[in-house]
Design an enzyme around this catalytic site. Sequence first.
Site, PDB file in Angstrom:
ATOM      1  N   ASP A  54       0.834  -1.208   0.000  1.00  0.00           N
ATOM      2  CA  ASP A  54       0.000   0.000   0.000  1.00  0.00           C
ATOM      3  C   ASP A  54       0.863   1.251   0.000  1.00  0.00           C
ATOM      4  OD1 ASP A  54      -2.430  -1.199  -0.056  1.00  0.00           O
ATOM      5  OD2 ASP A  54      -2.786  -1.096   2.097  1.00  0.00           O
ATOM      6  N   LYS A  76      -1.114   1.837  -7.583  1.00  0.00           N
ATOM      7  CA  LYS A  76      -0.860   2.417  -8.913  1.00  0.00           C
ATOM      8  C   LYS A  76      -0.911   1.400 -10.049  1.00  0.00           C
ATOM      9  CE  LYS A  76       2.240   5.958  -7.183  1.00  0.00           C
ATOM     10  NZ  LYS A  76       3.567   5.857  -6.610  1.00  0.00           N
ATOM     11  N   MET A 191      -7.177   8.857   9.910  1.00  0.00           N
ATOM     12  CA  MET A 191      -7.759   9.532   8.739  1.00  0.00           C
ATOM     13  C   MET A 191      -8.598  10.734   9.163  1.00  0.00           C
ATOM     14  SD  MET A 191      -8.719   6.093   6.581  1.00  0.00           S
ATOM     15  CE  MET A 191      -9.071   5.036   7.966  1.00  0.00           C
TER      16      MET A 191
HETATM   17  N1  SAH Z   1      -3.691  -0.093   9.236  1.00  0.00           N
HETATM   18  C1  SAH Z   1      -3.129   1.196   9.560  1.00  0.00           C
HETATM   19  C2  SAH Z   1      -4.134   2.312   9.369  1.00  0.00           C
HETATM   20  C3  SAH Z   1      -4.563   2.482   7.928  1.00  0.00           C
HETATM   21  S1  SAH Z   1      -5.671   3.811   7.735  1.00  0.00           S
HETATM   22  C4  SAH Z   1      -2.586   1.161  10.984  1.00  0.00           C
HETATM   23  O1  SAH Z   1      -2.836   0.204  11.713  1.00  0.00           O
HETATM   24  O2  SAH Z   1      -1.870   2.086  11.345  1.00  0.00           O
HETATM   25  C5  SAH Z   1      -4.587   5.110   7.237  1.00  0.00           C
HETATM   26  C6  SAH Z   1      -4.419   6.104   8.352  1.00  0.00           C
HETATM   27  O3  SAH Z   1      -3.511   5.597   9.320  1.00  0.00           O
HETATM   28  C7  SAH Z   1      -3.805   7.412   7.919  1.00  0.00           C
HETATM   29  O4  SAH Z   1      -4.764   8.273   7.348  1.00  0.00           O
HETATM   30  C8  SAH Z   1      -3.323   7.946   9.244  1.00  0.00           C
HETATM   31  O5  SAH Z   1      -4.407   8.423  10.013  1.00  0.00           O
HETATM   32  C9  SAH Z   1      -2.828   6.679   9.920  1.00  0.00           C
HETATM   33  N2  SAH Z   1      -1.380   6.473   9.742  1.00  0.00           N
HETATM   34  C10 SAH Z   1      -0.784   5.409   9.217  1.00  0.00           C
HETATM   35  N3  SAH Z   1       0.566   5.526   9.267  1.00  0.00           N
HETATM   36  C11 SAH Z   1       0.802   6.717   9.862  1.00  0.00           C
HETATM   37  C12 SAH Z   1       1.983   7.428  10.210  1.00  0.00           C
HETATM   38  N4  SAH Z   1       3.200   6.935   9.994  1.00  0.00           N
HETATM   39  N5  SAH Z   1       1.840   8.619  10.821  1.00  0.00           N
HETATM   40  C13 SAH Z   1       0.623   9.133  11.083  1.00  0.00           C
HETATM   41  N6  SAH Z   1      -0.513   8.514  10.768  1.00  0.00           N
HETATM   42  C14 SAH Z   1      -0.440   7.320  10.170  1.00  0.00           C
END
Ligand code: SAH
Length: 287
Positions: A54, A76, A191
């Site tokens: 992803d 992509k 998000m």
């Molecule tokens: N499965 C992922 C979440 C996916 S949803 C998890 O467990 O972290 C995508 C959201 O995750 C982004 O919009 C943001 O809110 C958050 N996110 C993921 N990686 C991040 C990072 N390194 N820093 C800040 N927010 C992050």
Amino acid sequence: MAWFTFAAMESFPAPLAELQPGWVWLAGAGPGDPGLLTVQAWHALGQADVVVYDALVGDGILALAPAGCILESAGKRGGKPSPKQADISLRLIQLAQEGKRVLRLKGGDPFVFGRGGEEALALVRAGVPFRIVPGVSSGIGGLAYAGIPVTHREINSAVTFITGHDMTGDVPGGLDWAALARGAPVIVIYMALAHLRQIAELLLSHGRAPGEPVAIVCRASLPEQKVIESTLAACADDAVTQAVEPPCLVVVGEVVRLRAGLDWLGALAGRVLEPDPLGGRQGREVG
Ligand code: SAH
């Protein structure tokens, strides 16, 4: 490839599962720092024929894949900017049926706002064997890199994880905002950026204090990590003035105050940590 696999197995003194041909592993890559990969995910990276990743999986992690491993962006592929979830699942099934060892790599944890369950169910329906490799979710590990514990005994006995938008792209209408405002002392929002103003207003209109601490944590655990400390009333404006860009987490609650004492990354850069960030007073337990 061999040296990598060998090195991983050599240095980890417990048996690891092997990624077999025709299997798909749905693995979390953690929030970004390659050091936050699990040993099992790292091991799988050394074995995979194809990694379907992803957008949130960064170059630092993909660089760990050995030469010869095909790296395929789920975001992509085929020139389409954002493929439908069904297309990604079909692609995983196709690769597995070709006998490939497939590593589906997702940011954070695959089962936390990551559609991991949807992809796994598609594999089940197609009869493709799979394994789930959990990852460090950004809402926990990413906040730890900002010096914010999601729970702290003096402050909260519960933490609530929510998404800032649902499948329609709007603020999740199915959430009981009144109940959240009343009963969720710490709210971690994934998000959150697109609807931050509306979310903050919902929490305020249901009784949360305008001065309640909020942190916006962007690109957590990566070298360009940025943290903005704000309040519920000011956070939407601060996100704009500070030109905040995703991916970001927003955390609402008194635990944010602990960052003054626990910003260990900041301390590495010279920040003087506050040994008593709660100022001797107890945090407010909501609910
Ligand atoms: N499965 C992922 C979440 C996916 S949803 C998890 O467990 O972290 C995508 C959201 O995750 C982004 O919009 C943001 O809110 C958050 N996110 C993921 N990686 C991040 C990072 N390194 N820093 C800040 N927010 C992050």
